[in-house]
Structures are given as C-alpha cells and as structure tokens.
Design a protein around this motif. Sequence first.
Motif, PDB file in Angstrom:
ATOM      1  N   MET A  70       0.756  -1.249   0.198  1.00 57.77           N
ATOM      2  CA  MET A  70      -0.005   0.067   0.035  1.00 57.77           C
ATOM      3  C   MET A  70       0.958   1.382   0.122  1.00 57.77           C
ATOM      4  SD  MET A  70      -3.335  -0.310   2.002  1.00 57.77           S
ATOM      5  CE  MET A  70      -4.726  -1.267   1.349  1.00 57.77           C
ATOM      6  N   ALA A  71       2.059   1.111   0.484  1.00 57.95           N
ATOM      7  CA  ALA A  71       3.050   1.976   0.409  1.00 57.95           C
ATOM      8  C   ALA A  71       2.981   3.132  -1.081  1.00 57.95           C
ATOM      9  CB  ALA A  71       4.324   1.916   0.766  1.00 57.95           C
ATOM     10  N   ASP A  72       2.809   2.204  -2.030  1.00 64.55           N
ATOM     11  CA  ASP A  72       2.631   2.674  -3.359  1.00 64.55           C
ATOM     12  C   ASP A  72       1.869   3.717  -3.619  1.00 64.55           C
ATOM     13  OD1 ASP A  72       3.724  -0.565  -4.800  1.00 64.55           O
ATOM     14  OD2 ASP A  72       4.952   0.971  -4.019  1.00 64.55           O
ATOM     15  N   LEU A  73       0.452   3.777  -2.703  1.00 59.49           N
ATOM     16  CA  LEU A  73      -0.463   4.517  -3.079  1.00 59.49           C
ATOM     17  C   LEU A  73       0.034   6.120  -3.133  1.00 59.49           C
ATOM     18  CD1 LEU A  73      -3.418   2.971  -0.831  1.00 59.49           C
ATOM     19  CD2 LEU A  73      -3.053   2.916  -3.172  1.00 59.49           C
ATOM     20  N   PHE A  74       0.938   6.530  -2.231  1.00 58.61           N
ATOM     21  CA  PHE A  74       1.510   7.883  -2.152  1.00 58.61           C
ATOM     22  C   PHE A  74       2.966   8.096  -2.648  1.00 58.61           C
ATOM     23  CE2 PHE A  74      -1.422   6.579   1.251  1.00 58.61           C
ATOM     24  CZ  PHE A  74      -2.550   7.725   1.037  1.00 58.61           C
ATOM     25  N   SER A  75       3.437   7.226  -3.098  1.00 57.23           N
ATOM     26  CA  SER A  75       4.996   7.268  -3.726  1.00 57.23           C
ATOM     27  C   SER A  75       5.118   7.696  -5.258  1.00 57.23           C
ATOM     28  CB  SER A  75       5.535   5.838  -3.536  1.00 57.23           C
ATOM     29  OG  SER A  75       4.929   4.894  -4.459  1.00 57.23           O
ATOM     30  N   GLU A  76       3.900   7.954  -5.640  1.00 56.49           N
ATOM     31  CA  GLU A  76       4.028   8.546  -7.200  1.00 56.49           C
ATOM     32  C   GLU A  76       3.003   9.594  -7.162  1.00 56.49           C
ATOM     33  OE1 GLU A  76       6.352   7.863  -9.383  1.00 56.49           O
ATOM     34  OE2 GLU A  76       7.343   6.470  -8.133  1.00 56.49           O
ATOM     35  N   PRO A  77       3.419  10.682  -8.029  1.00 59.08           N
ATOM     36  CA  PRO A  77       2.357  11.825  -8.440  1.00 59.08           C
ATOM     37  C   PRO A  77       1.059  11.083  -9.123  1.00 59.08           C
ATOM     38  CG  PRO A  77       4.208  11.944  -9.108  1.00 59.08           C
ATOM     39  CD  PRO A  77       4.466  11.082  -8.549  1.00 59.08           C
ATOM     40  N   SER A  78      -0.157  11.587  -8.928  1.00 52.56           N
ATOM     41  CA  SER A  78      -1.075  11.194  -9.763  1.00 52.56           C
ATOM     42  C   SER A  78      -1.866  12.590 -10.085  1.00 52.56           C
ATOM     43  CB  SER A  78      -2.140  10.396  -8.879  1.00 52.56           C
ATOM     44  OG  SER A  78      -2.886  11.162  -7.975  1.00 52.56           O
ATOM     45  N   VAL A  79      -3.044  12.275 -10.893  1.00 50.94           N
ATOM     46  CA  VAL A  79      -3.853  13.623 -11.292  1.00 50.94           C
ATOM     47  C   VAL A  79      -4.367  13.965 -10.107  1.00 50.94           C
ATOM     48  CG1 VAL A  79      -4.156  12.676 -13.765  1.00 50.94           C
ATOM     49  CG2 VAL A  79      -5.627  12.104 -11.941  1.00 50.94           C
ATOM     50  N   LYS A  80      -4.736  13.298  -9.055  1.00 52.70           N
ATOM     51  CA  LYS A  80      -5.380  13.713  -7.605  1.00 52.70           C
ATOM     52  C   LYS A  80      -4.518  14.383  -6.737  1.00 52.70           C
ATOM     53  CE  LYS A  80      -9.005  10.346  -8.577  1.00 52.70           C
ATOM     54  NZ  LYS A  80      -9.231   9.013  -8.451  1.00 52.70           N
ATOM     55  N   SER A  81      -3.168  14.186  -6.825  1.00 57.20           N
ATOM     56  CA  SER A  81      -2.209  14.701  -5.995  1.00 57.20           C
ATOM     57  C   SER A  81      -2.116  16.004  -6.279  1.00 57.20           C
ATOM     58  CB  SER A  81      -1.098  13.882  -5.603  1.00 57.20           C
ATOM     59  OG  SER A  81      -0.374  13.757  -6.931  1.00 57.20           O
ATOM     60  N   ASP A  82      -2.075  16.909  -5.353  1.00 55.76           N
ATOM     61  CA  ASP A  82      -1.667  18.353  -5.337  1.00 55.76           C
ATOM     62  C   ASP A  82      -0.726  19.054  -4.570  1.00 55.76           C
ATOM     63  OD1 ASP A  82      -3.347  18.399  -3.498  1.00 55.76           O
ATOM     64  OD2 ASP A  82      -4.932  19.564  -4.413  1.00 55.76           O
ATOM     65  N   ILE A  83      -0.040  18.087  -3.628  1.00 53.36           N
ATOM     66  CA  ILE A  83       0.771  18.634  -2.776  1.00 53.36           C
ATOM     67  C   ILE A  83       1.741  17.393  -2.256  1.00 53.36           C
ATOM     68  CG2 ILE A  83      -0.630  18.162  -0.516  1.00 53.36           C
ATOM     69  CD1 ILE A  83       1.527  21.412  -0.850  1.00 53.36           C
ATOM     70  N   VAL A  84       2.910  17.628  -1.859  1.00 50.61           N
ATOM     71  CA  VAL A  84       3.938  16.563  -1.422  1.00 50.61           C
ATOM     72  C   VAL A  84       4.328  16.983  -0.266  1.00 50.61           C
ATOM     73  CG1 VAL A  84       6.315  15.754  -1.806  1.00 50.61           C
ATOM     74  CG2 VAL A  84       4.811  16.594  -3.990  1.00 50.61           C
ATOM     75  N   LEU A  85       4.204  15.963   0.696  1.00 49.44           N
ATOM     76  CA  LEU A  85       4.605  15.732   2.144  1.00 49.44           C
ATOM     77  C   LEU A  85       5.962  15.141   2.175  1.00 49.44           C
ATOM     78  CD1 LEU A  85       1.350  14.770   4.058  1.00 49.44           C
ATOM     79  CD2 LEU A  85       2.064  17.067   3.570  1.00 49.44           C
ATOM     80  N   ILE A  86       6.834  15.796   2.938  1.00 52.42           N
ATOM     81  CA  ILE A  86       8.013  15.258   3.086  1.00 52.42           C
ATOM     82  C   ILE A  86       8.527  14.625   4.488  1.00 52.42           C
ATOM     83  CG2 ILE A  86      10.813  15.476   2.752  1.00 52.42           C
ATOM     84  CD1 ILE A  86       9.283  16.048   0.421  1.00 52.42           C
ATOM     85  N   VAL A  87       8.239  13.109   4.553  1.00 50.81           N
ATOM     86  CA  VAL A  87       8.393  12.455   5.857  1.00 50.81           C
ATOM     87  C   VAL A  87       9.493  11.524   5.766  1.00 50.81           C
ATOM     88  CG1 VAL A  87       6.808  11.131   7.398  1.00 50.81           C
ATOM     89  CG2 VAL A  87       5.816  12.769   5.834  1.00 50.81           C
ATOM     90  N   ASP A  88      10.495  11.527   6.905  1.00 53.18           N
ATOM     91  CA  ASP A  88      11.601  10.994   6.739  1.00 53.18           C
ATOM     92  C   ASP A  88      12.273  10.914   5.541  1.00 53.18           C
ATOM     93  OD1 ASP A  88      11.794   9.846   9.339  1.00 53.18           O
ATOM     94  OD2 ASP A  88      11.179   8.147   9.078  1.00 53.18           O
ATOM     95  N   ASP A  89      12.422  12.106   4.976  1.00 54.90           N
ATOM     96  CA  ASP A  89      13.176  12.294   3.717  1.00 54.90           C
ATOM     97  C   ASP A  89      12.566  11.547   2.312  1.00 54.90           C
ATOM     98  OD1 ASP A  89      15.209  13.914   4.594  1.00 54.90           O
ATOM     99  OD2 ASP A  89      16.408  12.223   5.424  1.00 54.90           O
ATOM    100  N   LYS A  90      11.279  11.031   2.467  1.00 55.47           N
ATOM    101  CA  LYS A  90      10.442  10.542   1.631  1.00 55.47           C
ATOM    102  C   LYS A  90       9.341  11.360   1.141  1.00 55.47           C
ATOM    103  CE  LYS A  90      11.381   5.957   3.314  1.00 55.47           C
ATOM    104  NZ  LYS A  90      11.033   4.735   4.053  1.00 55.47           N
TER     105      LYS A  90
END
Length: 161
Positions: A1-21
């Motif tokens: 499930m980690a892949d759900l947030f690991s790549e940009p998508s058309v629905k993502s509009d912000i990036v959170l940086i957590v533990d340098d990820k």
Amino acid sequence: MADLFSEPSVKSDIVLIVDDKRMYVNKTILSLASPVFEAMFESDFKEKQDEEIPLPGKKYDDFLEFLLCFYPHSMKPVNFDNVDAVLPLAEEYQVQYIKRKSDETLLYCLEQTCLSDKKLVHILWLADKYALSKARAKSVDMAACRSYEKLATVFLLVCFN
C-alpha cells in the motif's frame, strides 16, 4: 500500500516530506479529515503557497498508516496493531474520525476474554492520554477489579519502557 502515495497522480496536488521520503497527497482530502491541514492550506500560513511540506520528526511508516486510515481509497481499519502509530498523529492533526475509531477499537479489545494486565494498562494509558471516553471508562472499571500492586508494576513497565 505504500505505493499509493509514492508517485504523483492526477489527484495529488501537494507533497509531504516524511523521513526524507515524498508522499503525494491531495489537499482537499487532508483538509476534510483534519482542521490542522485545513488551516495550513487555507489560512495565511507559509504552507499555503508551498508545493512540498516537510513534516520533521514524523516516521514515514506511522504517517503512511495514519493516511491509510482515513484516505478514501483505503479506509484501513484502526486496530490494536496500528493504534499506537495513528493515535498520536490523529491527536496532533485533530482527525476526529481516527480518534473515534481508536476509542471503538480499544473498547472492543477490552471486551475480549483473558485480557492481560499489560494490555489493560496499555489501553487505559492510551485512553486517558488521548481522552477516549468510552475506552477510559471501561478500562477504569476493569482495573478497579484487579490487584493494585500488580497493575502498578505493569504500569511502570508499559509506560516507562
């Protein structure tokens, strides 16, 4: 499930940086779940204009678990295995949905037979720390029926190790 947030998508509009990820998420979903994120994105905070927001001091795995518990495409249940990770974040970001689910989860755990003193004390500690009223009331009632000396010893082990 980690892949759900690991790549940009058309629905993502912000990036959170957590533990340098990087975690690619959606502001609206975060804002609907959390008044803290809502204020961050809609008020005059510096994050309103940022495309990436660092969240120092957070653990990636815990934050991922937190997101998975309220993000619409996953809605992972809060359970005894993840409550310790998600509850502090739910408190910090004021995600009432996760706090309610945590209260229900801990209450369910209390209703199980053969509940160990260690588990009871742990639930009591969490319920009190995060003001989970149902689990706190039930765990206090249950603790009242157990040996004070035994619970006090377990409390020191659970809370200070």
